[in-house]
Design a protein around this motif. Structure first.
Motif, PDB file in Angstrom:
ATOM      1  N   ASN B 105       0.475  -1.270   0.114  1.00 37.54           N
ATOM      2  CA  ASN B 105      -0.215  -0.073  -0.063  1.00 37.54           C
ATOM      3  C   ASN B 105       0.724   1.171   0.037  1.00 37.54           C
ATOM      4  O   ASN B 105       2.170   1.225   0.143  1.00 37.54           O
ATOM      5  N   GLU B 139      -6.666   9.206   2.209  1.00 35.58           N
ATOM      6  CA  GLU B 139      -7.754   8.344   1.905  1.00 35.58           C
ATOM      7  C   GLU B 139      -7.158   7.208   1.074  1.00 35.58           C
ATOM      8  O   GLU B 139      -7.730   6.248   0.813  1.00 35.58           O
ATOM      9  N   HIS B 140      -5.915   7.220   0.543  1.00 30.58           N
ATOM     10  CA  HIS B 140      -5.499   6.458  -0.620  1.00 30.58           C
ATOM     11  C   HIS B 140      -4.446   5.570   0.517  1.00 30.58           C
ATOM     12  O   HIS B 140      -3.757   4.734  -0.055  1.00 30.58           O
ATOM     13  N   HIS B 142      -4.035   3.018   2.429  1.00 32.73           N
ATOM     14  CA  HIS B 142      -3.841   1.762   2.574  1.00 32.73           C
ATOM     15  C   HIS B 142      -4.469   1.110   1.247  1.00 32.73           C
ATOM     16  O   HIS B 142      -4.758  -0.050   1.237  1.00 32.73           O
ATOM     17  N   ARG B 143      -4.467   1.992   0.067  1.00 34.21           N
ATOM     18  CA  ARG B 143      -4.539   1.270  -1.134  1.00 34.21           C
ATOM     19  C   ARG B 143      -3.308   0.881  -1.862  1.00 34.21           C
ATOM     20  O   ARG B 143      -2.317   1.335  -1.499  1.00 34.21           O
ATOM     21  N   SER B 144      -3.455   0.149  -2.823  1.00 27.41           N
ATOM     22  CA  SER B 144      -2.193  -0.433  -3.515  1.00 27.41           C
ATOM     23  C   SER B 144      -1.686   0.754  -4.212  1.00 27.41           C
ATOM     24  O   SER B 144      -2.669   1.226  -5.066  1.00 27.41           O
ATOM     25  N   GLU B 147      -3.081   0.766  -8.070  1.00 24.76           N
ATOM     26  CA  GLU B 147      -4.380   0.741  -8.581  1.00 24.76           C
ATOM     27  C   GLU B 147      -5.032   2.590  -8.447  1.00 24.76           C
ATOM     28  O   GLU B 147      -5.889   2.944  -8.643  1.00 24.76           O
ATOM     29  N   LEU B 148      -3.802   3.333  -8.020  1.00 26.37           N
ATOM     30  CA  LEU B 148      -4.249   4.489  -8.058  1.00 26.37           C
ATOM     31  C   LEU B 148      -4.175   5.237  -9.754  1.00 26.37           C
ATOM     32  O   LEU B 148      -3.812   4.829 -10.497  1.00 26.37           O
TER      33      LEU B 148
ATOM     34  N   ALA C   2     -10.948  -1.949 -10.350  1.00 24.93           N
ATOM     35  CA  ALA C   2     -10.050  -2.516  -9.303  1.00 24.93           C
ATOM     36  C   ALA C   2      -9.310  -3.502  -9.883  1.00 24.93           C
ATOM     37  O   ALA C   2      -9.259  -4.237 -10.648  1.00 24.93           O
ATOM     38  N   LYS C  10      -7.470 -10.451   1.703  1.00 23.44           N
ATOM     39  CA  LYS C  10      -7.302  -9.719   3.127  1.00 23.44           C
ATOM     40  C   LYS C  10      -8.324 -10.130   4.049  1.00 23.44           C
ATOM     41  O   LYS C  10      -9.620  -9.751   3.971  1.00 23.44           O
TER      42      LYS C  10
END
Lengths: 269, 287, 257
Positions: B105, B139-140, B142-144, B147-148, C2, C10
């Motif tokens: 992340n 907000e990002h 903990h996102r990979s 995928e941004l 996604a 997870k």
């Protein structure tokens, strides 16, 4: 005028449960038009044009290309009419000479040898690559490889040619070359669709612009009229070219002014 | 007077695999805290210039180097890339290739440099938290990173080098692949960092932004710095731009057109805002 | 859209909290027991066990789906091939149409196939229950080279990117009239325009990525630290101990039998 592209209530999403990327789009394009498609990333521009050569098929509505419904045609058939120049040339270049690379498309379309030779030579000349045609594509820098990609689609002699972000990563000189190519294609009566973030470029070559936002058409009008619609443009964070913005600061100057010459003429004529 | 943070002296670089291309920077000093724009046609040596500040030249490229490049008084050739990473951060054009893939992340991606330099965990946490707040990436977090959007990835790339607290940030056409909105966000972010005292070297074709934000412009061609000057000085100099295969801002063209017609004999501008002011002052009938 | 990054699912349970090293130790012990015991019952016991662990880890849905999709064709293939042509087969058990299936061959397939499926299941369990970031830190904690851990981890993440790139290339070449349907020979030929840009593109990106990680101190000569802490907890000791004892019993009994 002949209608070459007709889009009727087009809806599309990449997966069944996914959100719709295109939410009911309708318009048509006549033969010989140059149309700019503008909007932020994620607005659905690329998804829309991928319908014109059958890479994507509508989940609702229809796309009619040259009288044929894309739902009933293979990509290989549609690619005879619609040439699509992808943004990244490195996603397609695989031959060890530029000549072979540019010949690949017309060969796939099973043209006669004589016609292939003619088309390839014309495409190389138009993109200014004739002198280096025997070189390895990867010996040329990225911006020249972009011209190779352009040549390899032009050589397929489709009626419609789509340019997806032709000016990204291009410096001034190459940008001028691309502008020139499009003007030449226009002279030959080709229908041209350009996706771009470069508003000066759009102003220079397009007559009409379609503004997309979140899968819907916000505006579909002449470039002048589109640039005059400040409210809509602002909502998509697009800025008209410098000269247009300057013109909009003066009451005496037309808000849809696109060139320096037009600006000057309004001051002194 | 502020100190010089970047100093090139009789610098010469010849790539090992390209005998035809040479970088030559005889004498260049850049003051701490300045915002420098770099322009030039393709193949002018802009990327090599960025590499020499970062130390990628000579440490990660093969070739022959003469003369010296000093960053905050330290000779790059006597230092190492990992040492220099605390002094200089480099951002490339392609956002995707800058994501290391070390973590799953955004937080872990930003942590990568700190891990490499052996920061203790508690310090890492603090630094990452600060930078995520500054860059509005919460907000990002903990996102990979994969995928941004391109614009968000480029923000993460900047955050990932900035977390090592370099004084200088070098950006090599960071907005080349981005849309207008992301471009605006990146330029504004960089300006914010400049206001916090960072020295910025920004390579771009987007003259309007450079004109608005930079203190100085370096015009490069054929491996050298052809001209150094204020943005207005460079962007209104039509013969200079033409000679170096660069586009002429439309506003500059307008003033040139007026001059040709005998209607203008004062200085030019390349900016829309100034043009409005100049024209309204000179031609009251236009108001 | 996604994007699936690796196969990690997870979820929050003690299975996910286990140190990756504990799971690797368990896998080694299971493989040893299955092979040394060479007993269908033992193999099936471990097969049931892994489904149980997947259930405890709340990943049974993904696990069962993955195993059935990948292993069913292999299992059927094994049974058919060995049932029909295994030279050890003498007793005809049943006939489908005129093709005889022999007992010895089927037993062999069952024995060998179940081992294969069991071992593959354990690896698959590891992949979907382990956070890739933890692999690197746990590896370097016990002294395995950081670079190996990094390599494993980042290549796992690069896979979906490669897939995405391949998709774009396919679209670009189809737009140039490339036909990938056609005869086998044509299909084979059609791979060249797909593979070459994929390789060149990935190499160019890898080159840039090397640069991007080097300027973030990848080769710094200091001891690296880890943002994600992995430690060997009480539950890890218990977990490994259970499997150690179990396999010792099974192996020693297996030998006695």
């Amino acid at each position: 005028m002949d209608e070459i592209i007709k889009v009727k209530n087009l809806e599309f999403s990449y997966s069944l449960e996914g959100t719709k990327v295109l939410k009911g789009i309708s318009f048509s394009i006549n033969k010989g038009e140059i149309v700019g498609i503008i909007g932020q990333n994620g607005s659905g521009k690329t998804t829309l044009v991928k319908h014109f050569n059958g890479l994507l098929k509508p989940i609702k509505g229809d796309v009619i290309i040259n009288g044929k419904n894309t739902k009933e045609e293979e990509i290989s058939e549609l690619s005879k009419t619609t040439g699509y120049i992808f943004q990244n040339p490195d996603d397609q270049i695989f031959n060890n000479s530029i000549l072979k690379e540019v010949s690949f498309g017309p060969k796939n379309l099973k043209f006669t040898k004589k016609r292939i030779k003619e088309l390839v030579e014309k495409a190389l000349k138009l993109t200014g690559l004739s002198a280096v045609k025997n070189k390895q594509p990867y010996d040329l820098p990225y911006n020249k490889r972009k011209l190779i990609a352009i040549a390899s689609i032009i050589s397929m002699d489709g009626e419609i040619i789509i340019f997806d972000e032709p000016t990204t990563g291009q410096d001034y000189l190459n940008r001028e070359i691309v502008i020139n190519i499009i003007k030449e294609l226009k002279k030959k009566g080709k229908t041209i669709i350009v996706i771009s973030h470069d508003m000066e470029f759009i102003a220079k070559i397009c007559e009409r612009a379609i503004v997309l936002k979140e899968g819907r058409i916000l505006l579909d009008d002449s470039v002048q009229k589109v640039f005059m619609n400040k409210k809509v443009l602002e909502s998509t964070k697009l800025k008209p070219p410098q000269i247009t913005r300057l013109a909009q600061k003066f009451k005496r100057i037309y808000d849809g002014t696109l060139t320096v010459e037009e600006f000057f003429n309004q001051m002194y004529k | 007077m502020k100190e010089n943070i970047i100093e090139f002296e009789k610098f010469e670089w010849q790539y090992g695999n390209n005998a035809n291309f040479k970088i030559l920077i005889n004498d260049l000093k850049i003051k701490k805290g300045s915002f420098i724009g770099v322009i030039g046609p393709t193949g002018a040596g802009k990327t090599s210039f960025c590499y020499s500040i970062m130390g990628v030249i000579p440490h990660l490229q093969t070739g022959e180097m003469k003369g010296s490049v000093r960053i905050g008084g330290v000779e790059t050739k006597n230092s190492s890339l990992s040492m220099l990473s605390r002094k200089v951060g480099l951002i490339l054009q392609n956002p995707l290739s800058q994501m290391s893939g070390a973590g799953l992340n955004v937080e872990e991606e930003i942590a990568f440099g700190l891990e490499n330099l052996g920061y203790p965990r508690s310090e890492m946490e603090k630094k990452i938290k600060e930078i995520i707040k500054l860059f509005e990436l919460k907000e990002h977090a903990h996102r990979s990173p994969f995928e941004l959007s391109g614009g968000q990835q480029q923000k993460v790339a900047i955050a990932s080098v900035l977390v090592l607290e370099p004084d200088i940030i070098v950006l090599d056409e960071p907005t080349g692949y981005l849309d207008p909105l992301s471009t605006e966000i990146i330029f504004n972010l960089v300006k914010k960092l400049n206001k916090k005292g960072k020295t910025i070297i920004f390579v771009s074709h987007k003259f309007e932004y450079l004109n608005k934000l930079c203190d100085e412009i370096l015009l490069m061609n054929e491996g050298s710095i052809v001209k150094k000057g204020s943005p207005e000085e460079i962007f209104t100099n039509i013969p200079l731009l033409k000679k170096n295969y660069l586009g002429i801002p439309e506003i500059t063209s307008l003033f040139n057109r007026l001059k040709k017609a005998g209607k203008w004999n004062k200085e030019f501008t390349a900016s829309v805002e100034k043009a409005e002011k100049y024209l309204k002052e000179e031609f009251p009938w236009m108001r | 859209m996604a994007l699936m990054i690796t196969n990690y699912v997870k979820k929050d349970s003690f299975i996910q909290k286990l140190n990756p090293i504990s799971k690797i130790l368990m896998i080694i012990l299971v493989i040893l027991s299955v092979i040394i015991c060479n007993n269908l019952l033992v193999t099936l016991l471990f097969l049931i066990n892994i489904f149980l662990l997947a259930f405890l880890g709340r990943i049974s849905k993904e696990f069962v789906k993955g195993i059935i999709v990948t292993m069913t064709p292999i299992a059927i293939w094994f049974l058919i091939i060995h049932g029909i042509i295994n030279p050890a087969g003498t007793t005809i058990l049943f006939k489908i149409w005129f093709i005889p299936f022999r007992k010895e061959g089927l037993l062999f397939a069952l024995n060998f196939g179940s081992k294969l499926i069991t071992i593959v299941s354990y690896f698959y369990f590891f992949i979907i229950s382990t956070y890739p970031g933890d692999v690197v830190s746990s590896f370097s904690k016990i002294g395995l080279p950081y670079k190996i851990g990094f390599l494993i981890n980042s290549s796992l993440q690069m896979l979906p990117l490669m897939q995405r790139r391949a998709g774009k290339i396919l679209e670009a070449q189809e737009s140039r009239g490339l036909n990938i349907k056609g005869k086998l020979k044509d299909r084979f030929k059609a791979y060249v325009p797909l593979i070459i840009p994929l390789i060149i593109g990935s190499l160019m990106e890898a080159y840039e990525r090397v640069l991007a990680i080097e300027i973030r101190g990848f080769s710094a000569k200091v001891k690296k630290t880890h943002y994600r802490e992995t430690s060997f907890e009480k539950r890890d000791y218990v977990f490994v101990l259970v499997y150690l004892i179990l396999s010792i019993i099974l192996i020693s009994r297996g030998k006695i039998i």
